[in-house]
Design a protein around this motif. Sequence first.
Motif: not given
Lengths: 343, 343, 343, 343
Positions: B127, B130, B133, B275-276, B278-279
């Motif tokens: 995260r 992200d 964040y 949701r993550f 790309d992170a």
Amino acid sequence: MTLNIGVIGTGAIGREHIKRITNKLSGGKIVAVTDVNEEAAKQVVRQYELDAVVYPDDKSLVTAGNVDAVLVTSWGPAHEKNVLNAIEAGKFVFCEKPLSTTAEGSKRIVEAESKYGKRLVQVGFMRRYDGGYVQLKEAIDKNEIGEPLMVRCVHRNPDVDENYTTDMAVVDTLIHEIDVLHWLINDDYKSVQVLYPKKSSRAHAKLKDPQIIILETKSGIIINAEVFVNCKYGYDIQCEVIGEEGVAYLPEPASVVTRKAGKLNTNILIDWKERFSDAYDVELQDFIDSIKKTGEPSGPTSWDGYIASVTSDACVKAQRTGQKEPVNLEEKPAFYNRKITVQ
Amino acid sequence: MTLNIGVIGTGAIGREHIKRITNKLSGGKIVAVTDVNEEAAKQVVRQYELDAVVYPDDKSLVTAGNVDAVLVTSWGPAHEKNVLNAIEAGKFVFCEKPLSTTAEGSKRIVEAESKYGKRLVQVGFMRRYDGGYVQLKEAIDKNEIGEPLMVRCVHRNPDVDENYTTDMAVVDTLIHEIDVLHWLINDDYKSVQVLYPKKSSRAHAKLKDPQIIILETKSGIIINAEVFVNCKYGYDIQCEVIGEEGVAYLPEPASVVTRKAGKLNTNILIDWKERFSDAYDVELQDFIDSIKKTGEPSGPTSWDGYIASVTSDACVKAQRTGQKEPVNLEEKPAFYNRKITVQ
Amino acid sequence: MTLNIGVIGTGAIGREHIKRITNKLSGGKIVAVTDVNEEAAKQVVRQYELDAVVYPDDKSLVTAGNVDAVLVTSWGPAHEKNVLNAIEAGKFVFCEKPLSTTAEGSKRIVEAESKYGKRLVQVGFMRRYDGGYVQLKEAIDKNEIGEPLMVRCVHRNPDVDENYTTDMAVVDTLIHEIDVLHWLINDDYKSVQVLYPKKSSRAHAKLKDPQIIILETKSGIIINAEVFVNCKYGYDIQCEVIGEEGVAYLPEPASVVTRKAGKLNTNILIDWKERFSDAYDVELQDFIDSIKKTGEPSGPTSWDGYIASVTSDACVKAQRTGQKEPVNLEEKPAFYNRKITVQ
Amino acid sequence: MTLNIGVIGTGAIGREHIKRITNKLSGGKIVAVTDVNEEAAKQVVRQYELDAVVYPDDKSLVTAGNVDAVLVTSWGPAHEKNVLNAIEAGKFVFCEKPLSTTAEGSKRIVEAESKYGKRLVQVGFMRRYDGGYVQLKEAIDKNEIGEPLMVRCVHRNPDVDENYTTDMAVVDTLIHEIDVLHWLINDDYKSVQVLYPKKSSRAHAKLKDPQIIILETKSGIIINAEVFVNCKYGYDIQCEVIGEEGVAYLPEPASVVTRKAGKLNTNILIDWKERFSDAYDVELQDFIDSIKKTGEPSGPTSWDGYIASVTSDACVKAQRTGQKEPVNLEEKPAFYNRKITVQ
């Protein structure tokens, strides 16, 4: 397998792409560079620690044995020749917009590629790879808003310098909408009209700004496109498609939300380079991947580059005449209707 | 220079990372794999056409001469041993959470790494990579909202199966908030309390759902964290930091906007993997890049893994006692205050 | 002091206003009603328990001794005569749009009122009283977005019946934008052009829908107005003013927000009557209050009604010719530049 | 029929209501006023040109023959006596919060009214009349989000002066949430706990600010309420109900949207009086209308006032003890379950 790439033109966008392919993407390698300023090309090789040969001219780079694909990031007037050379050599070529500075030039490329019989060329219209446009196209293609009837789009930029003239609102700016919109609504342009609203006092003497460009498609969809390059507040790309059953828009770029000093805020980008930086990554990765998987690039074609050239010419003419001007496209060669499939 | 990577554990997350490093990221190469199920490891090599050796066990992979870095995606109970082996061999190691299933185990890793004298370990708390964040942390660090006083966060998931028990709301779910929040507000946890609201009728017999976890930091910030894993409507991660001068939030994931059937809509994700995603890319690229540039990884450290273990234990205890439970961290070794600099 | 009001026309809108004045607003009293259908008028008196006389005709109501102000909610073709009668009798008059069905009729009213020498007439353009438009005008007048250069507005309605013809898109629908926009940007119209996008399959045979009306003002501002009366999804009024320094929009009507079934939702109104129901209240309360405080109404004047008539005629002509048509307004009488002040 | 109203207390809120009833609402008339400062009462009569008698004391106003309803806007400690007097005289009474400063006082009112046998009292909890809360309740009652499990609300205010002490966060501020939330979720409170986050440096020495109040209801719903009266950035009321199937929120107050200087902005209110000004109008109009139509007021009852008193006491106790404190309500008298119907 690695796709070996030669780069023609090591200016700003050339260096961006070299950095991208070398440090961020997978499966491609810069093996050759050239630039009208040879020292600049050498400097790039040193800066990015490339294992690449510096060629003295475009032609020798294109024909180099280990070059699989050519990245054309030279200045606009050189694009046509670079692309034709690549086709002649049977090399894949990724050409930044414009494909050619004239409709005739784009047509020559279309003809050369059709004759070659295999898709070699991809034009650098990166918006088709932007997450927002991709979602918007999915919504349209899944019929979530019914048949499109109107499109409204906005291309705003905080400011421009004295070199930016009235026609560049089309040739440099609207050109991205010209490409992405016909792809989005799957239609061709029929005519165009340009309106000049009250001029912003921030626009310099040689520039009419803002401008409203009204494009009509063959099926009758009306596109209302605003170009406003001295809008001051930020770089802002909007697109809304109004259909028979509903309306769909591009999302705003994700931004932290704040509540502060009596305002609920999100940030608007200022620098255009941030807006589509992910799309550039996806675009080039797709160019590399598609060639590896299918033997052909699957992005915007020479034909799309030709459409952009012809439409752009009609828009510039409409800027001058104040009249509705036709967009006269040739018949689309069957070659460009072929589906690309995994080999 | 390419970072040669060996992977321990070729389950779902292992394969995702292998695919990522092979097809999407730059500068890393999978040269070794192992799995308790050797056939699975071999299948992965074939599927992704890897130029990689299949090792019969973890230890032989870790000590293989051409392995620069180890990716630990084995099951949780094996993590500690894998990481300790890597430290012993002086190899970089990227370990998916948890660093260890016990606080003691995490402490042993901290001690081993400190003794080794160089940072080798990065824990897979994605995260922090992200975009939302990152923007939120920037807003806080630039003092845009003043001193943080409270945090409110939400971790909602559409549904879970029968194997998901009450403590997993902490160990599997809240664990991400535990890591990202102390980084975000630059503070340490002091105590934790758990409240059980009315139970959702969608939660199965062995699961209390939703839960509210209240964490207090050493400086007195109160964090209100909701975990609701049967919320039905989507996968939804929210985080709001309330400061003396204003409030800042995570953005919603960008989604096409529609007006349809009497509703103005955006989409909420359903699948947590989107949701993550790309992170995860940015996280692994940073692991590779940072090692190349600085000789050390710069992401979440063993110490961060230790904080997560201790805090997670306190939360699980608070789930059972219903009382406010202390979070007792050891003194932070000076080793983990060193700044990483480019060599 | 109570303002005694006589109502001409007890159809839907007449009854709404009677109910409003009787049960919701302060300072006005319905003392007289008339309708071409006398029984309907009587029924209204009974239904709302009015202490009001039913007059057999318009003229006798207008001249009744205890009638201070006349509310004209008869059908359009009767408006001119009703208003002229009220002016002749020196009575205040609130006339629902249109002031007259012809530009000549509106001009006769302007002349009669100017000759009378005191403002008596208010035209029922309620949008100027809508909280959103009021905020938008404040933002413009405080120079928050700099000099306006363009306006973009949208008037969408879910569906219409067979009686709604192409010209009604102007006369019944766009008429509200025609009034509110020149007030908003403090400018006069110079020309108008109408474009017809692809027709919605939901529009019946006699109606071109949607339509795009492009108005240009004397200072060069271009207004892009979409009228789409079969948009299906809801009743949706949008207005965006693009200035030299920024852009300002109408807010969406406040609606509860939900997260449900993979969507983040707000509601869009379906029924147009809900959209401006508060504005109707404020409008009539202002009519009553202003007369009491200043001896004159302070809302949209006869001159505004005349502007609407002339502009509407030009739009209808442009619908038919497909050409840019001029909006030819007379010189504004000095009478309408007088500021209204508290007596 | 006009409802004749006598007002006890002509301070700020008293004058607001007098102005409202006189100039904006319909069906009520101020016929009597009194104030501990008789000159203030007289001044109000002159200022608003009231046709009203100034009474020397509360009792004589309440018992005046032409007073149908009493509006209690005196200071808090006088409310109980004023309301009991009104009940004794069989007069309707609208009492600003608190109904009484003690739970016992509120109980005495409940008993007196029950004994009288007809509903006479309405307590001034205006939020139930706010459009946003009304929409939110509708969403819940229509089961759009399933069974409520948690509520999260925020009551933020830019700043307070030195007289505002820790307990006022409950007694003056949270009191509105206390009333509106049990109505919203149709449940009763069971216990309360108060947490003190890190104190804002803007809060003066005698005030703990912000505070987090955690209320649990009889069915197990957990309410997380933040009170932050020195939040600086604006007056901000938020409410989110988390249900089994989805989540619903209050809308943001409608505000013009701007794009300017790199920000997409809406305004947050600063002045609390603007937030619920429409709700005050609707509340008093409903008090007047309901009495006329049904013979009884239909808004928040004495019982609601009693709930607020008891809950408020428990919150203040929890502020002091730091423990979870019970909310001990008496059995609800059957009298308050009666539905009010049109006579």
